[in-house]
Design a protein around this motif. Structure first.
Motif, PDB file in Angstrom:
ATOM      1  N   TYR A 112       1.018  -1.265  -0.247  1.00 30.24           N
ATOM      2  CA  TYR A 112       0.226  -0.173   0.421  1.00 30.24           C
ATOM      3  C   TYR A 112       1.143   1.164  -0.243  1.00 30.24           C
ATOM      4  O   TYR A 112       2.091   1.586   0.755  1.00 30.24           O
ATOM      5  CB  TYR A 112      -0.740   0.092   1.630  1.00 30.24           C
ATOM      6  N   ALA A 113       0.256   1.994  -0.767  1.00 29.11           N
ATOM      7  CA  ALA A 113       0.695   3.433  -1.022  1.00 29.11           C
ATOM      8  C   ALA A 113       0.221   5.024  -0.415  1.00 29.11           C
ATOM      9  O   ALA A 113       0.409   5.780  -0.342  1.00 29.11           O
ATOM     10  CB  ALA A 113       1.730   3.403  -1.918  1.00 29.11           C
ATOM     11  N   GLY A 114      -1.163   4.780  -0.403  1.00 29.76           N
ATOM     12  CA  GLY A 114      -1.737   5.775   0.506  1.00 29.76           C
ATOM     13  C   GLY A 114      -4.078   4.911  -0.367  1.00 29.76           C
ATOM     14  O   GLY A 114      -3.475   4.694  -0.851  1.00 29.76           O
ATOM     15  N   LEU A 115      -4.392   6.255  -0.153  1.00 28.02           N
ATOM     16  CA  LEU A 115      -5.743   5.544  -0.705  1.00 28.02           C
ATOM     17  C   LEU A 115      -6.399   7.165  -1.100  1.00 28.02           C
ATOM     18  O   LEU A 115      -6.149   8.596  -0.068  1.00 28.02           O
ATOM     19  CB  LEU A 115      -6.565   5.363   0.578  1.00 28.02           C
ATOM     20  N   TYR A 116      -6.948   7.255  -1.441  1.00 29.87           N
ATOM     21  CA  TYR A 116      -8.455   8.600  -2.028  1.00 29.87           C
ATOM     22  C   TYR A 116      -9.187   8.217  -1.958  1.00 29.87           C
ATOM     23  O   TYR A 116      -9.606   7.244  -2.649  1.00 29.87           O
ATOM     24  CB  TYR A 116      -7.991   9.120  -3.739  1.00 29.87           C
ATOM     25  N   GLY A 117     -10.448   8.968  -1.146  1.00 30.30           N
ATOM     26  CA  GLY A 117     -11.517   8.830  -0.645  1.00 30.30           C
ATOM     27  C   GLY A 117     -11.331   8.421   0.887  1.00 30.30           C
ATOM     28  O   GLY A 117     -11.174   7.932   1.106  1.00 30.30           O
ATOM     29  N   ASP A 118     -12.822   7.716   0.993  1.00 21.88           N
ATOM     30  CA  ASP A 118     -13.629   7.121   2.243  1.00 21.88           C
ATOM     31  C   ASP A 118     -12.566   5.266   2.454  1.00 21.88           C
ATOM     32  O   ASP A 118     -12.428   4.335   1.994  1.00 21.88           O
ATOM     33  CB  ASP A 118     -15.093   6.657   2.471  1.00 21.88           C
TER      34      ASP A 118
END
Length: 455
Positions: A112-118
């Motif tokens: 994992y490198a990140g997340l966009y959103g909920d």
């Protein structure tokens, strides 16, 4: 460049003083103009500017540093998906698994490198086997696809990604990661049969061309996308097995070969749909939808700028006021937009691209790489004082040298494009006011401060 003589400097000073004596009033108060930049100059903010929402061009994604993965359903810009195609490679030539290897499991791992959103949204992914070669010498684009077998060889359904907690595997602590167990049928093909497939990468990719991880939207789209790093040492296919001589053995097959992101967008039934399917009004579109993953861009036309004569541009800024509300913690605005050249077919135009450093140069004012000068090109969201003296959030760009080149006839005026940067790998979107907006205070505008040199 010729060095100016003392008499030349005196003549220039007299000309500047004469220009100052007949200086015209500006639309912005003198108290808002930095004196060092605008001494003996005039400012004009009434140039015609027209904006039109378009679908963005496809872009190369096979050189991405990170990759989005998942699906999004956003009220304003519709439904989007991001899939990831990857070649699998050997950890070493002539790989030997030991005497009589027996499969325990085969797991696809992506760091994992990140997340966009909920962050609490659920995701479902399917994994499919690629059945055509992936070539390192080929550029793959955001709308590229390659052939796959129809049956999934792996699935992870209705899970919430955990980007905070580590994972323990065989007693080892691993960073947060996406883990999808693949079928035992595929795993057994690794441990059984001839070992010629492990001779080198050529023989191995003949055995397994690659894999694609795709979001499963059969039950609807999610409300977030994860960002993964297939280059990380923890990413790859991990074979868990045992032999006659040892238990709990592993072999890691890295994703060190070609890989690319493939994106889809569906705007039907959304506010942006009408903008894409009807001609822009004479004043230009009133709302500008900007979207990453090569989704949406804006064409910006400045039709009469090349008719100006006898001026030297001191500073030229184009400003795009923000229409979206307060910064959303779930869906942050793009950190940067790019204002670039267009061409006669309304495509994005660059004269220099370096994917490794994510450097994309289009207008002259971006050209710090070759000139060694930082022209303060801009592009980040900032608070600006607009031409009416009102403080507003906006993206603004310094295009001084580029417009001067147009006036000098060195560059054709084919219009410009406003795009999300880096739109080939981030899903962020933002809405801006267009030139068709009802409120004059909120329309995009071009402001030029110049000195008359030929009257």
């Amino acid at each position: 460049m010729h060095r100016m003589t003392r008499s030349g400097w005196i003549l220039l000073l007299l000309m500047m003083l004469a220009a100052a004596a007949c200086r015209k009033p500006t639309l912005i108060g003198d108290d808002l103009i930095p004196p060092d930049d605008y001494l003996y100059s005039e400012r004009q903010d009434t140039f015609s500017v027209f904006t039109t929402v378009l679908r963005d061009d496809s872009a190369v994604t096979s050189n991405n540093l990170f990759f989005p993965l998942g699906s999004l359903d956003e009220e304003e810009v519709g439904r989007s998906t991001a899939s990831l195609y990857m070649q699998v490679n050997l950890p070493t030539n002539n790989l030997f698994l030991g005497n009589n290897p027996v499969l325990d499991s085969l797991v696809l791992v992506l760091d994992y490198a990140g997340l966009y959103g909920d962050s609490m949204a659920q995701h479902s992914f399917n994994v499919y086997k690629v059945i055509e070669p992936l070539y390192a010498s080929k550029l793959y684009y955001s709308d590229s696809k390659v052939l796959t077998l129809p049956a999934a060889i792996g699935r992870k359904a209705n899970f919430v990604p955990n980007l905070k907690d580590s994972v323990t595997v065989l007693g080892n602590t691993m960073p947060p990661q996406l883990r999808i167990r693949l079928t035992d049928q595929l795993g057994t093909e690794f441990t059984e049969g001839d070992t010629l497939k492990f001779l080198n990468d050529t023989t191995f990719t003949n055995f397994l061309n690659g894999l694609v991880v795709q979001p499963d939207t059969s039950g609807g789209h999610s409300s977030s996308m994860i960002i993964v790093n297939p280059y990380d040492a923890n990413s790859g296919l991990t074979l868990y097995y045992h032999t006659d001589d040892a238990d709990s053995l592993t072999a890691k097959f890295p994703f060190s070969g070609p890989k690319f992101g493939s994106y889809t967008h569906d705007y039907s039934g959304t506010p942006v749909w009408n903008y894409l399917t009807t001609d822009a009004p004479a004043a230009g579109d009133s709302v500008l939808f900007m979207q990453g993953l090569q989704g949406l861009k804006t064409k910006v036309s400045i039709p009469y700028i090349d008719s100006l004569e006898g001026i030297a541009i001191n500073k030229a800024e184009i400003v795009f006021p923000l229409r979206s509300g307060e910064m959303d913690s779930l869906y942050p605005f793009p950190g940067r937009l790019s204002f670039i050249e267009g061409d006669t077919l309304d495509h994005n135009s660059f004269f220099y691209i370096d994917y490794n450093s994510e450097t994309f140069i289009s207008v002259v004012d971006q050209d710090f790489l070759f000139s060694g000068i930082n022209y303060d090109y801009g592009g980040t969201l900032d608070t600006v004082i607009n031409k009416f003296g009102v403080s507003i959030p906006a993206y603004r760009f310094n295009i001084t040298r580029h417009l001067q080149k147009i006036l000098q006839g060195e560059i054709d005026n084919e219009g410009f494009m406003l795009i999300v940067y880096p739109g080939y790998r981030i899903p962020n979107h933002v809405t801006l006011y267009g030139t068709g907006a009802a409120d004059e205070n909120l329309k995009p505008y071009l402001s030029i401060t110049y000195t008359t040199i030929n009257q």
